[in-house]
Design an enzyme around this catalytic site. Sequence first.
Site, PDB file in Angstrom:
ATOM      1  N   ASN A  41       0.816  -0.877  -0.088  1.00  0.00           N
ATOM      2  CA  ASN A  41       0.056  -0.350  -0.550  1.00  0.00           C
ATOM      3  C   ASN A  41       1.120   1.516  -0.084  1.00  0.00           C
ATOM      4  O   ASN A  41       1.649   1.646   1.038  1.00  0.00           O
ATOM      5  CB  ASN A  41      -0.762   0.210   1.192  1.00  0.00           C
ATOM      6  CG  ASN A  41      -1.685   1.718   1.458  1.00  0.00           C
ATOM      7  OD1 ASN A  41      -2.469   2.416   0.618  1.00  0.00           O
ATOM      8  ND2 ASN A  41      -2.306   1.993   2.458  1.00  0.00           N
ATOM      9  N   LYS A  63      -0.208   4.113  -1.017  1.00  0.00           N
ATOM     10  CA  LYS A  63      -0.219   5.604  -0.055  1.00  0.00           C
ATOM     11  C   LYS A  63      -0.596   6.816  -0.439  1.00  0.00           C
ATOM     12  O   LYS A  63      -0.530   6.689  -2.576  1.00  0.00           O
ATOM     13  CB  LYS A  63      -0.179   5.847   1.179  1.00  0.00           C
ATOM     14  CG  LYS A  63       0.158   4.381   2.113  1.00  0.00           C
ATOM     15  CD  LYS A  63      -0.517   5.205   4.013  1.00  0.00           C
ATOM     16  CE  LYS A  63       0.072   3.663   4.353  1.00  0.00           C
ATOM     17  NZ  LYS A  63       0.136   4.125   6.270  1.00  0.00           N
ATOM     18  N   HIS A  90     -10.028   1.879   4.802  1.00  0.00           N
ATOM     19  CA  HIS A  90      -8.814   1.312   5.507  1.00  0.00           C
ATOM     20  C   HIS A  90      -8.819   2.797   6.198  1.00  0.00           C
ATOM     21  O   HIS A  90      -9.831   3.363   6.104  1.00  0.00           O
ATOM     22  CB  HIS A  90      -7.540   2.210   4.357  1.00  0.00           C
ATOM     23  CG  HIS A  90      -6.011   2.068   4.965  1.00  0.00           C
ATOM     24  ND1 HIS A  90      -5.773   3.141   5.766  1.00  0.00           N
ATOM     25  CD2 HIS A  90      -5.278   1.323   5.090  1.00  0.00           C
ATOM     26  CE1 HIS A  90      -4.905   3.072   6.296  1.00  0.00           C
ATOM     27  NE2 HIS A  90      -4.256   2.265   5.592  1.00  0.00           N
ATOM     28  N   GLU A 140      -7.029   5.279   7.631  1.00  0.00           N
ATOM     29  CA  GLU A 140      -6.942   6.197   7.213  1.00  0.00           C
ATOM     30  C   GLU A 140      -7.890   6.998   6.389  1.00  0.00           C
ATOM     31  O   GLU A 140      -8.410   8.385   6.340  1.00  0.00           O
ATOM     32  CB  GLU A 140      -5.945   6.578   6.502  1.00  0.00           C
ATOM     33  CG  GLU A 140      -4.823   6.620   6.879  1.00  0.00           C
ATOM     34  CD  GLU A 140      -3.329   6.055   6.749  1.00  0.00           C
ATOM     35  OE1 GLU A 140      -3.411   5.899   4.956  1.00  0.00           O
ATOM     36  OE2 GLU A 140      -2.487   5.536   7.586  1.00  0.00           O
ATOM     37  N   GLU A 157      -6.043  -4.390  10.938  1.00  0.00           N
ATOM     38  CA  GLU A 157      -4.735  -4.070  10.886  1.00  0.00           C
ATOM     39  C   GLU A 157      -5.796  -3.120  12.108  1.00  0.00           C
ATOM     40  O   GLU A 157      -6.347  -1.948  11.812  1.00  0.00           O
ATOM     41  CB  GLU A 157      -5.080  -2.369   9.205  1.00  0.00           C
ATOM     42  CG  GLU A 157      -4.219  -2.987   7.980  1.00  0.00           C
ATOM     43  CD  GLU A 157      -4.001  -2.177   7.172  1.00  0.00           C
ATOM     44  OE1 GLU A 157      -2.811  -2.359   6.789  1.00  0.00           O
ATOM     45  OE2 GLU A 157      -4.497  -1.416   7.336  1.00  0.00           O
ATOM     46  N   GLY A 165       1.916   2.676  10.824  1.00  0.00           N
ATOM     47  CA  GLY A 165       2.801   3.598  10.786  1.00  0.00           C
ATOM     48  C   GLY A 165       3.782   4.532  12.412  1.00  0.00           C
ATOM     49  O   GLY A 165       4.304   5.120  12.210  1.00  0.00           O
ATOM     50  N   SER A 180       3.013  -1.445  10.262  1.00  0.00           N
ATOM     51  CA  SER A 180       4.400  -1.635  10.536  1.00  0.00           C
ATOM     52  C   SER A 180       4.660  -3.355  10.335  1.00  0.00           C
ATOM     53  O   SER A 180       6.033  -3.242  11.086  1.00  0.00           O
ATOM     54  CB  SER A 180       4.339  -1.634  12.227  1.00  0.00           C
ATOM     55  OG  SER A 180       4.181  -0.212  12.537  1.00  0.00           O
TER      56      SER A 180
HETATM   57  C1  PEP Z   1      -1.677   0.508   5.656  1.00  0.00           C
HETATM   58  O1  PEP Z   1      -1.270   1.968   5.864  1.00  0.00           O
HETATM   59  O2  PEP Z   1      -2.233  -0.338   5.306  1.00  0.00           O
HETATM   60  C2  PEP Z   1       0.105   0.265   6.628  1.00  0.00           C
HETATM   61  C3  PEP Z   1      -0.578  -1.122   7.191  1.00  0.00           C
HETATM   62  O3  PEP Z   1       1.267   0.970   6.961  1.00  0.00           O
HETATM   63  P1  PEP Z   1       1.959   0.736   7.888  1.00  0.00           P
HETATM   64  O4  PEP Z   1       2.887  -0.814   7.100  1.00  0.00           O
HETATM   65  O5  PEP Z   1       3.166   1.758   7.631  1.00  0.00           O
HETATM   66  O6  PEP Z   1       2.174   0.553   8.961  1.00  0.00           O
END
Ligand code: PEP
Length: 241
Positions: free
Chosen positions: A6, A8, A94, A96, A163, A169, A202
């Site tokens: 992803n 982003k 997601h 976000e 998630e 992040g 992460s």
């Molecule tokens: C995400 O935003 O889907 C994600 C997994 O981000 P990160 O790996 O940076 O935590």
Amino acid sequence: MYFVANWKMFGNLKSLNTLNKVIKFSKSKEIKKGRLIYCPPYTLISSFLKKFENCLIDLGAQNCHESDVYGSHTGFINSRMLKNVGANYVIIGHSENRRKGETDKLINIKIKNAIKAKLKIIFCIGETISEKNKGKTKLILSKQIKLGLKKIKIKSNIFIAYEPVWSIGTGKIPKIRELDQIIKFIKGKFKDKLPKILYGGSVNTQNINDLKQISNLDGFLIGGASQNAKKFIDIVKKTYS
Ligand code: PEP
């Protein structure tokens, strides 16, 4: 195992060069049974597709509009348009985007129309830190699954990405024992055909050694680390080592 990148709101035409390493890796024996899926920003989908012409790396988008027809929705793209341009996957729900007001009801409409458009859906669920601290994780996940997948009978094209919001992040991941239980809990919600389950939050080249031990996991949704080809490849390699 599926490895979903992803990106982003990152990347430009120059970033295409960073894909060469991954393309080479995807053609090597080292990839084992790993399946790679890139979800770049909309602006790069066509360029990525061209770049991946002679390899098995698949393409997805990071969101879509809920309508399944053309319409006056300035700045938006629906699932049919994504399929038309060559995407096979779409991330929906997601955190976000949930944070910006995307509701379970809207997510449910998006998923239904993405199914109609013959896209595979990476359906994100996860609790916030305050929900976790109040012991509400399972309650939240149950609600997101129930409402997000309401009246969707055939789930074969749906991947559930667990998630935890507090993990995205931040460099923090859940305890492996807890994660194992949550994945089992999610699978337990589906009686007949189980959807594939991914973990996201992460994931990096270090913690993958622990994360890969979770039983019943079908792959990972990787944000930050996926923008670095070497790290992304390393995560795949370590999963199988
Ligand atoms: C995400 O935003 O889907 C994600 C997994 O981000 P990160 O790996 O940076 O935590």
